[in-house]
Design an enzyme around this catalytic site. Structure first.
Site, mmCIF file in Angstrom:
data_model
loop_
_atom_site.group_PDB
_atom_site.id
_atom_site.type_symbol
_atom_site.label_atom_id
_atom_site.label_comp_id
_atom_site.label_asym_id
_atom_site.label_seq_id
_atom_site.Cartn_x
_atom_site.Cartn_y
_atom_site.Cartn_z
ATOM 1 N N ASP A 199 0.105 -1.137 0.560
ATOM 2 C CA ASP A 199 0.197 0.340 0.206
ATOM 3 C C ASP A 199 0.822 0.931 0.356
ATOM 4 O O ASP A 199 1.023 1.905 0.333
ATOM 5 C CB ASP A 199 -0.782 0.045 1.750
ATOM 6 C CG ASP A 199 -1.840 -1.307 1.283
ATOM 7 O OD1 ASP A 199 -2.111 -1.608 1.236
ATOM 8 O OD2 ASP A 199 -2.249 -1.386 2.620
ATOM 9 N N HIS A 223 -4.045 -1.925 -6.126
ATOM 10 C CA HIS A 223 -3.349 -0.792 -5.806
ATOM 11 C C HIS A 223 -5.157 0.089 -6.336
ATOM 12 O O HIS A 223 -6.122 -0.680 -7.335
ATOM 13 C CB HIS A 223 -2.926 -1.593 -7.653
ATOM 14 C CG HIS A 223 -1.625 -1.825 -7.460
ATOM 15 N ND1 HIS A 223 -0.334 -1.678 -6.497
ATOM 16 C CD2 HIS A 223 -1.526 -2.773 -8.716
ATOM 17 C CE1 HIS A 223 0.626 -2.690 -7.024
ATOM 18 N NE2 HIS A 223 -0.264 -2.963 -8.079
HETATM 19 P P1 GDP Z 1 -0.129 -0.035 -3.935
HETATM 20 O O1 GDP Z 1 -1.018 -1.317 -3.365
HETATM 21 O O2 GDP Z 1 1.434 -0.087 -3.293
HETATM 22 O O3 GDP Z 1 -0.449 0.376 -5.755
HETATM 23 O O4 GDP Z 1 -0.772 0.982 -2.594
HETATM 24 P P2 GDP Z 1 -2.632 1.517 -3.112
HETATM 25 O O5 GDP Z 1 -3.102 1.868 -3.931
HETATM 26 O O6 GDP Z 1 -2.927 0.271 -2.191
HETATM 27 O O7 GDP Z 1 -2.669 2.828 -1.896
HETATM 28 C C1 GDP Z 1 -1.857 3.845 -1.874
HETATM 29 C C2 GDP Z 1 -3.196 4.643 -1.936
HETATM 30 O O8 GDP Z 1 -2.639 6.253 -1.925
HETATM 31 C C3 GDP Z 1 -4.462 4.788 -2.911
HETATM 32 O O9 GDP Z 1 -5.687 5.472 -2.486
HETATM 33 C C4 GDP Z 1 -3.832 6.440 -3.763
HETATM 34 O O10 GDP Z 1 -4.236 6.753 -4.438
HETATM 35 C C5 GDP Z 1 -3.377 6.731 -2.797
HETATM 36 N N1 GDP Z 1 -1.506 7.315 -3.743
HETATM 37 C C6 GDP Z 1 -0.596 6.987 -3.937
HETATM 38 N N2 GDP Z 1 0.400 8.269 -3.975
HETATM 39 C C7 GDP Z 1 -0.368 9.206 -3.371
HETATM 40 C C8 GDP Z 1 0.103 10.684 -2.935
HETATM 41 O O11 GDP Z 1 1.328 11.567 -3.326
HETATM 42 N N3 GDP Z 1 -0.417 11.499 -2.302
HETATM 43 C C9 GDP Z 1 -1.296 10.586 -1.987
HETATM 44 N N4 GDP Z 1 -2.788 11.569 -0.813
HETATM 45 N N5 GDP Z 1 -2.327 9.858 -1.703
HETATM 46 C C10 GDP Z 1 -1.611 8.902 -2.637
#
Ligand code: GDP
Length: 424
Positions: free
Chosen positions: A12, A40
């Site tokens: 995440d 994701h």
């Molecule tokens: P992954 O499994 O590593 O892809 O991560 P997730 O998608 O589960 O969690 C990442 C969350 O953070 C998602 O809701 C993204 O839209 C959000 N996100 C990613 N980068 C950023 C950022 O730089 N700032 C903010 N506020 N949210 C982000």
């Protein structure tokens, strides 16, 4: 040129966003491990999507998205996700599936549920997507590779053999209804029809792609601390989450992986059970959870509230190290803009001694965080596109962590959207 995008800690971290962004310059994006058990979240011009199995290049028409042989292929889930993105106006993604990927069977999900039930209060907090039973079967050599779905006589015989042992377990260990061979055969035939348009010889495909100098992105799921070898075993996942495994799970020569971009989040969050040294609780945690990610830190697959904590230098440095990180993408930094002061975990105290190297699980469970407090920047940094334009305290935070990680932070993400990005 092969690059990997992987996670440093519990998952995440925002890998989806970084892969989606890097996919703009990629020819091929490959999922090389895991399954549909994690998600994701991707925000782009088409809207907001929770992907579980679809590679993050699925929104780029010029990208071929591959489900590699290392993945637990849930055929129903994959087809469902393809139809979902198409129904939301995304052009039909270009998907290929390795003929050597193994098929997640409906009984894997059942066994996952039954085992957690049996464990009761000792359960792992599985997402019950069948991942652990799937990988157990793969290595016990009773799994089904995709090509086997198309060989009818052999398939029938194998189903009979596999169900023999599954039914013994169902009857004597779990006391649950038995599985029927004809029904499973019919399911497999249905799966064969569903997956047929996507199946390829992935070894040949990747070999030719590498030879032609294509840009290939290997997309990891979860992060280093969930790796079965180097993570917080046994509270890990069941397939390797490391870039090195990309060579196997995607089928590329190990020496072709030139860049390993490890995604590191500006604070910590985790799902499921297991040691989490820098964890915070109460109102402090609730506020960070509410403000975290994009609309709160809740699991993309399960909707479960994530456990929250301060940035953990010990875990993240180790996480970067076992990935073989060449560059860090530092994400979700904008979220911390509300804090007057930001704590960072710089060491673990174990049995009265402070350590900086991430220990094995027994010691980890006894570890207490050694915190250092850094000043906050108290502004909204979204929309900033140049590193120099970030507030000084914010740059200091990044540079402090970069020093701790011992690898360069080359990308800073200051918002969920594709263009909320600062290149250094
Ligand atoms: P992954 O499994 O590593 O892809 O991560 P997730 O998608 O589960 O969690 C990442 C969350 O953070 C998602 O809701 C993204 O839209 C959000 N996100 C990613 N980068 C950023 C950022 O730089 N700032 C903010 N506020 N949210 C982000």
């Amino acid at each position: 040129m092969v690059k990997a995008v992987v996670g440093a800690c519990w998952g995440d971290e925002g890998k989806g966003k970084i892969t989606d962004m890097l996919a703009a310059d990629a020819d091929i994006v490959v999922r090389f491990q895991g399954g549909a058990n994690a998600g994701h979240t991707i925000v782009n011009d088409y809207g907001k999507f929770a992907l579980h199995l679809l590679p993050s290049g699925s929104f780029n028409q010029n990208v071929t998205n591959m489900i590699g042989n290392g993945v637990a292929l849930d055929i129903e889930q994959l087809v469902k996700e393809i139809e979902e993105v198409v129904s939301k106006g995304v052009p039909r993604p270009n998907i290929v599936v390795s003929e050597r990927a193994q098929v997640l069977m409906p009984y894997h999900r059942l066994f996952d549920t039954y085992e957690e039930e049996r464990l009761s209060d000792r359960q792992f907090g599985s997402t019950k997507s069948g991942i652990a039973p799937f990988f157990s079967d793969k290595f016990a050599k009773i799994g089904f590779q995709v090509w086997e779905l198309f060989e009818e006589d052999r398939l029938k015989e194998k189903i009979k053999n596999v169900l023999e042992v599954k039914n013994l377990m169902l009857e004597h260990v779990y006391h649950k209804p038995l599985l029927d061979a004809d029904e499973l055969y019919a399911t497999c035939k249905r799966y064969a029809e569903m997956i047929k348009p996507y199946v390829i010889d992935s070894v040949k495909f990747m070999h030719e792609a590498v030879k032609a100098g294509k840009t290939i992105l290997l997309e990891g799921q979860l992060g280093s601390l969930k790796d079965p070898d180097f993570g917080i075993y046994p509270m890990t996942t069941s397939s390797s989450t490391l870039a090195g495994y990309g060579a196997i799970g995607a089928g590329v020569p190990p020496y072709e992986i030139k860049e390993i971009i490890t995604v590191v989040k500006a604070y910590s969050s985790a799902v499921g059970a297991g040691a989490f040294v820098s964890e915070i609780f109460g109102e402090e945690a609730d506020e960070l959870r509410r403000r975290g990610g994009d609309g709160g830190e809740y699991g993309a697959t399960t909707g479960r509230p994530r456990r929250m904590g301060w940035f953990d230098c010990v875990a993240s440095r180790y996480g970067c190290r076992v990935q073989g990180t060449t560059a860090v993408a530092f994400t979700v930094l904008d979220v911390l803009g509300y804090l007057d002061e930001i704590s960072v975990c710089v060491g673990y105290e174990v049995d009265g001694e402070v350590i900086r190297d991430f220990p094995t699980t027994g010691k980890l469970e006894k570890a207490k965080p050694v915190l250092k407090v850094l000043p906050g920047w108290k502004t909204d940094i979204r929309g900033i596109t140049k590193y120099e334009d970030l507030p000084e305290n914010c740059r200091n935070y990044i540079e402090f962590i970069e020093k701790e990680l011992e690898v360069p932070i080359k990308i800073v993400s200051n918002g969920p959207a594709r263009n909320d990005i600062i290149m250094r």
